[in-house]
Design an enzyme around this catalytic site. Structure first.
Site, short mmCIF file in Angstrom:
data_model
loop_
_atom_site.label_atom_id
_atom_site.label_comp_id
_atom_site.label_asym_id
_atom_site.label_seq_id
_atom_site.Cartn_x
_atom_site.Cartn_y
_atom_site.Cartn_z
N LEU A 90 0.83 -1.21 0.00
CA LEU A 90 0.00 0.00 0.00
C LEU A 90 0.86 1.26 0.00
CD1 LEU A 90 -2.86 -0.88 2.52
CD2 LEU A 90 -2.92 -0.95 0.03
N ASP A 144 11.70 2.84 4.71
CA ASP A 144 11.42 1.41 4.75
C ASP A 144 12.67 0.72 5.31
OD1 ASP A 144 9.06 -0.27 2.96
OD2 ASP A 144 10.73 -1.43 3.77
N LYS A 175 -4.19 -0.94 16.15
CA LYS A 175 -4.97 -0.16 15.19
C LYS A 175 -6.06 0.67 15.88
CE LYS A 175 -2.68 -1.30 11.54
NZ LYS A 175 -1.81 -0.30 10.88
N TYR A 190 -2.63 -6.80 16.88
CA TYR A 190 -2.91 -5.92 15.73
C TYR A 190 -4.13 -5.04 16.00
CZ TYR A 190 -3.46 -4.67 10.77
OH TYR A 190 -3.56 -4.01 9.58
#
Length: 252
Positions: A17, A36, A166, A162
């Site tokens: 993405l 990255d 989030k 996760y």
């Protein structure tokens, strides 16, 4: 905010993405700073995008405070400021909280499994958002921060770590929008559902079909649709402190 000639930082920007959003920004004339950990993929991303815009790449672990501070200082020097940040870097370490069988606890999610996801997906967002905002405020430049959340923030089996990260990203998004609005900085989040990637393409056909049938639109999302959402957030100056769910209706 129009993207032309703006400097946009994208974490996890060399793949998935992040790379698709980098392509969108490049097409709109933005200058790019891609962060990255994969040097090879960073080089490939730069080779692809450099033909259409200015691209600098930086290798860093977003969960390491000293590395993040150094990288953002370098980006500030290289581009004389920052106009936007897409907090996209993230990892998965899925697993059930515990497995119980035949009267015995077979396994438990380890602290390392939990903490590693929190470190990258939540702490990393905090560190990069803090440094980007500090540069914007110091240079008195209005800007936009986009944080990548997920529909899993409401809770999802096998994703204690996760989901927690989030959900935290959304809470930070709302908080930052309220704190930073006085400086002309908008903050928003994107919560994707299941997006077609190399991983989903490699799924067994029956598993992929089951995922597609779960969505009212009858298919998985495309990375380009997430990039389009990021473009909307950048360009809509009245949008802040909210989350856009791009999930094909799965969370209705």
């Amino acid at each position: 905010m129009q993207l032309k000639d703006k400097t946009i930082v994208i974490t996890g920007g060399a793949q998935g993405l992040g790379l698709e959003m980098a392509r969108m920004c490049a097409a709109e004339g933005a200058k790019l700073a891609l962060i990255d950990m994969n040097a090879e993929q960073l080089a490939a991303a730069k080779a692809e995008l450099a033909a259409s815009t200015t691209v600098n790449t930086y290798s860093a672990n977003v969960a390491d405070e000293s590395e993040v501070e150094a990288i953002f200082s370098q980006i500030d020097n290289d581009f004389s400021g920052i106009d936007g940040l897409i907090n996209n870097a993230g990892i998965l370490r899925d697993g059930l909280l515990l497995k119980y069988k035949d009267g015995e606890i077979q396994s438990k999610m380890s602290l390392q499994q939990f903490q590693s996801v929190i470190d990258v997906n939540l702490t990393g967002v905090f560190l990069c958002g803090r440094e980007a905002a500090a540069i914007m405020v110091k240079r008195q430049r209005k800007g936009v921060i986009i944080n990548m959340s997920s529909v899993a923030r409401s809770g999802n089996m096998g994703q204690t770590n996760y989901a927690a990260a989030k959900a935290g990203v959304v809470a930070m998004t709302v908080t930052w929008a309220r704190e930073l609005g006085r400086y002309g900085i908008r903050v928003a989040a994107i919560a994707p559902g299941v997006i077609r990637t190399a991983m989903t393409d490699a799924m067994k056909p029956e598993m992929r079909e089951r995922l597609e049938k779960m969505k009212p639109v009858g298919r998985l999302g495309e990375a380009s649709e997430i990039a389009h959402t990021a473009k909307y957030i950048f360009e809509n100056d009245f949008y802040t402190g909210r989350v856009v769910e791009i999930d094909g209706g799965i969370s209705m």
